[in-house]
Design a protein around this motif. Structure first.
Motif, PDB file in Angstrom:
ATOM      1  N   ALA A 174       0.802  -1.226   0.000  1.00  0.00           N
ATOM      2  CA  ALA A 174       0.000   0.000   0.000  1.00  0.00           C
ATOM      3  C   ALA A 174       0.834   1.275   0.000  1.00  0.00           C
ATOM      4  CB  ALA A 174      -0.939   0.000   1.211  1.00  0.00           C
ATOM      5  N   GLU A 292      -3.969   5.685   3.361  1.00  0.00           N
ATOM      6  CA  GLU A 292      -4.609   4.608   2.599  1.00  0.00           C
ATOM      7  C   GLU A 292      -5.748   5.124   1.727  1.00  0.00           C
ATOM      8  OE1 GLU A 292      -3.005   2.422   6.270  1.00  0.00           O
ATOM      9  OE2 GLU A 292      -3.927   4.350   5.831  1.00  0.00           O
ATOM     10  N   PHE A 293      -6.341   6.255   2.111  1.00  0.00           N
ATOM     11  CA  PHE A 293      -7.458   6.816   1.363  1.00  0.00           C
ATOM     12  C   PHE A 293      -6.925   7.873   0.387  1.00  0.00           C
ATOM     13  CE2 PHE A 293      -9.249   5.802   5.654  1.00  0.00           C
ATOM     14  CZ  PHE A 293      -9.863   4.630   5.265  1.00  0.00           C
ATOM     15  N   TYR A 295      -7.513   9.785  -3.514  1.00  0.00           N
ATOM     16  CA  TYR A 295      -8.618  10.077  -4.410  1.00  0.00           C
ATOM     17  C   TYR A 295      -8.197  10.562  -5.796  1.00  0.00           C
ATOM     18  CZ  TYR A 295     -10.508  10.168   0.285  1.00  0.00           C
ATOM     19  OH  TYR A 295     -10.800   9.845   1.585  1.00  0.00           O
ATOM     20  N   SER A 370      -8.130  -5.007   2.920  1.00  0.00           N
ATOM     21  CA  SER A 370      -8.068  -4.298   1.637  1.00  0.00           C
ATOM     22  C   SER A 370      -9.464  -4.016   1.095  1.00  0.00           C
ATOM     23  CB  SER A 370      -7.248  -5.105   0.637  1.00  0.00           C
ATOM     24  OG  SER A 370      -7.812  -6.387   0.433  1.00  0.00           O
ATOM     25  N   ARG A 371     -10.392  -4.971   1.259  1.00  0.00           N
ATOM     26  CA  ARG A 371     -11.763  -4.732   0.798  1.00  0.00           C
ATOM     27  C   ARG A 371     -12.429  -3.634   1.611  1.00  0.00           C
ATOM     28  NH1 ARG A 371     -11.723 -10.442   0.051  1.00  0.00           N
ATOM     29  NH2 ARG A 371     -12.817 -10.861   2.008  1.00  0.00           N
ATOM     30  N   ARG A 374     -11.146  -0.232   0.472  1.00  0.00           N
ATOM     31  CA  ARG A 374     -11.769   0.187  -0.798  1.00  0.00           C
ATOM     32  C   ARG A 374     -13.192   0.688  -0.577  1.00  0.00           C
ATOM     33  NH1 ARG A 374      -9.060  -4.494  -2.753  1.00  0.00           N
ATOM     34  NH2 ARG A 374     -10.981  -5.733  -2.633  1.00  0.00           N
ATOM     35  N   ARG A 375     -13.920  -0.008   0.284  1.00  0.00           N
ATOM     36  CA  ARG A 375     -15.300   0.410   0.556  1.00  0.00           C
ATOM     37  C   ARG A 375     -15.331   1.781   1.235  1.00  0.00           C
ATOM     38  NH1 ARG A 375     -19.377  -2.451   4.912  1.00  0.00           N
ATOM     39  NH2 ARG A 375     -21.239  -1.241   4.421  1.00  0.00           N
ATOM     40  N   ALA A 377     -12.985   4.067   1.148  1.00  0.00           N
ATOM     41  CA  ALA A 377     -12.464   5.087   0.237  1.00  0.00           C
ATOM     42  C   ALA A 377     -13.551   5.575  -0.716  1.00  0.00           C
ATOM     43  CB  ALA A 377     -11.276   4.536  -0.543  1.00  0.00           C
ATOM     44  N   ALA A 378     -14.394   4.653  -1.182  1.00  0.00           N
ATOM     45  CA  ALA A 378     -15.480   5.057  -2.072  1.00  0.00           C
ATOM     46  C   ALA A 378     -16.466   5.973  -1.351  1.00  0.00           C
ATOM     47  CB  ALA A 378     -16.199   3.818  -2.604  1.00  0.00           C
TER      48      ALA A 378
END
Length: 477
Positions: A174, A292-293, A295, A370-371, A374-375, A377-378
């Protein structure tokens, strides 16, 4: 667990028991509603006859200090004035030291002194409903099973091998961190990692360079260890390296997403910082608290990945991507300080709870982390877009956002003079929690603006909250 009663000799046995129970109830040592042992059991424990204990219970019941419930037992019925006795420490030799700790300003310790608002823009707060509870539950159960299989002994200070390996892979994937499991130390949150490094590297009077503005808890932690804190200014490229004084032992920085303004440190500034640390013999703490976030734009390398001389300690946290209450963090350490930090960790708390470590290792290894990132971050990307849209439109007469490509907070600078204290008070009355940038300055005049965390506010609430702020600003003009 036995009730603590001391019976001495063979005289006045009932009186001894009565006085101790009565004093314990009246002083508050035995809490209201607490169940007392059955008369037979207490008699056996104290070597008394059951009749003696029964007589004492009867007397306490008559005095309304004990309440008997048929089929359930006897329970404490403490008087309203009952409270634990406290002894005042007179002529305390360490009174001056205690007073300094008492006087320390710790705003993050009680983030909602006036109560939490309906619409909160506090930083560092996440949305618990996004957390994958079922997956974490499976991992926790796995951790407990590993505990049962364990040796029943204390574990190594650096953390269990499975988690250190998982963290090394995660940090490399990451953030491009260059390490093996042997360089990783598991800590109770990132704050403990900072504390361990400070204990190893600092003595009273040592110079620590921190960003100005910057993270208050880091600054206060190093100050509490006796360090002399020097605030180093920041610009659009990050920390102003040429301000770092000679003799600095420790440099604390947030290069991926400057806290609190949000801009990333440029490559040129990172190279200059590494060169300066090598020149003066300082260790750099790279606090990678929420990168980690991301954009937009290309991801930047971690400072640690650019380090060729072992001067960077990379500190990470799972508080921002999972739950702050879990208190799980880590440090990737250069060889020069690794063994010393492990010694301090061992003396500090021996090791982080291993059940949580096993659970986190599985959470990472099975792909849940990781999932989840991603969730989140969206979701955060959508919230960020709403903030950007409103500050570009409804709030544009008063504020301008500082560009930031990562994390889950933004800084908004005032475009014209504003009474921010009044704005914050009026917003609180409108159930909107706003926070000033001035909280993060210590040694220089603060820039006027707002710190806007969007991890804990629902997406649909952002428009409602900020339009209320716009209305307040219009009324203030």
């Amino acid at each position: 667990m036995e009730l603590h009663i001391v019976i001495e000799g063979r005289k006045d046995l009932g009186g001894q028991l009565y006085r101790q129970l009565s004093d314990s109830i009246r002083s508050g040592r035995l809490a209201d509603g607490q169940q007392l042992p059955p008369t037979r059991l207490l008699a056996e424990q104290l070597g008394l006859s059951r009749k003696t204990v029964s007589d004492v219970y009867t007397r306490l019941t008559q005095e309304r200090l004990v309440l008997g419930q048929v089929g359930k037992g006897s329970f404490v019925s403490a008087p309203a004035e009952a409270k634990p006795r406290r002894q005042a420490a007179n002529n305390l030799a360490s009174a001056a030291i205690v007073a300094r700790w008492d006087a320390m300003h710790t705003p993050l310790r009680n983030p909602f002194p006036e109560g939490r608002s309906r619409y909160e823009f506090i930083g560092g707060c996440i949305t618990p409903s996004l957390f994958p509870v079922d997956e974490w539950r499976r991992c926790v159960m796995h951790g407990l099973r590993q505990e049962v299989k364990g040796s029943g002994m204390y574990r190594q200070a650096e953390g269990i091998a499975e988690l250190r390996a998982a963290i090394a892979h995660h940090a490399a994937f990451a953030r491009g961190v260059v390490c093996t499991a042997n360089n990783v130390v598991v800590t109770n949150g990132a704050q403990q990692a900072l504390d361990l490094l400070g204990r190893v590297l600092l003595e009273p009077g040592c110079v620590v360079a921190v960003e100005e503005p910057g993270y208050p808890a880091a600054r206060m932690l190093f100050a509490s260890q006796g360090a002399h804190i020097v605030g180093i200014g920041v610009d659009h490229e990050g920390m102003l390296v040429d301000q770092i004084p000679q003799g600095t032992r420790l440099i604390y920085t947030t290069p991926a997403h400057q806290f609190p303004l949000g801009m990333p440190m440029s490559v040129a500034r990172r190279e200059a910082l590494l060169a300066r640390a090598l020149e003066i013999g300082a260790i750099i703490i790279e606090d990678d608290y929420d990168s980690e976030f991301r954009y937009e734009g290309r991801p930047t390398d971690s400072l640690q990945s650019m380090d060729r001389h072992g001067v960077v300690a990379f500190v990470g946290s799972f508080s921002k991507v999972m739950l702050p209450e879990l208190r799980l963090g880590y440090a990737v350490l250069p060889e020069a300080v690794l063994n010393a930090v492990l010694t301090v960790k061992h003396l500090n708390d021996w090791h982080t709870a291993t059940a949580s470590q096993h659970a986190l290792a599985k959470f990472i290894g099975d792909g849940y982390l990781s999932r989840h990132i991603r969730r989140c971050a969206a979701t955060y990307a959508t919230r960020r877009q709403r903030l950007q849209a409103l500050f570009a439109d409804a709030l544009s007469p008063w504020f301008e956002l500082v560009p930031a490509s990562a994390g889950f907070h933004l800084a908004a600078l005032c475009k014209k003079p504003l009474d921010l204290d009044l704005l914050l008070r009026l917003a609180r009355r409108a159930d909107v929690g706003l926070y000033p940038l001035s909280n993060f300055y210590a040694s220089t005049p603060p820039k006027a603006g707002l710190f806007l965390g969007y991890g804990g506010i629902e997406t649909l609430d952002i428009d409602v909250a900020l339009l209320r702020v716009r209305d307040i600003l219009q009324q203030m003009e």
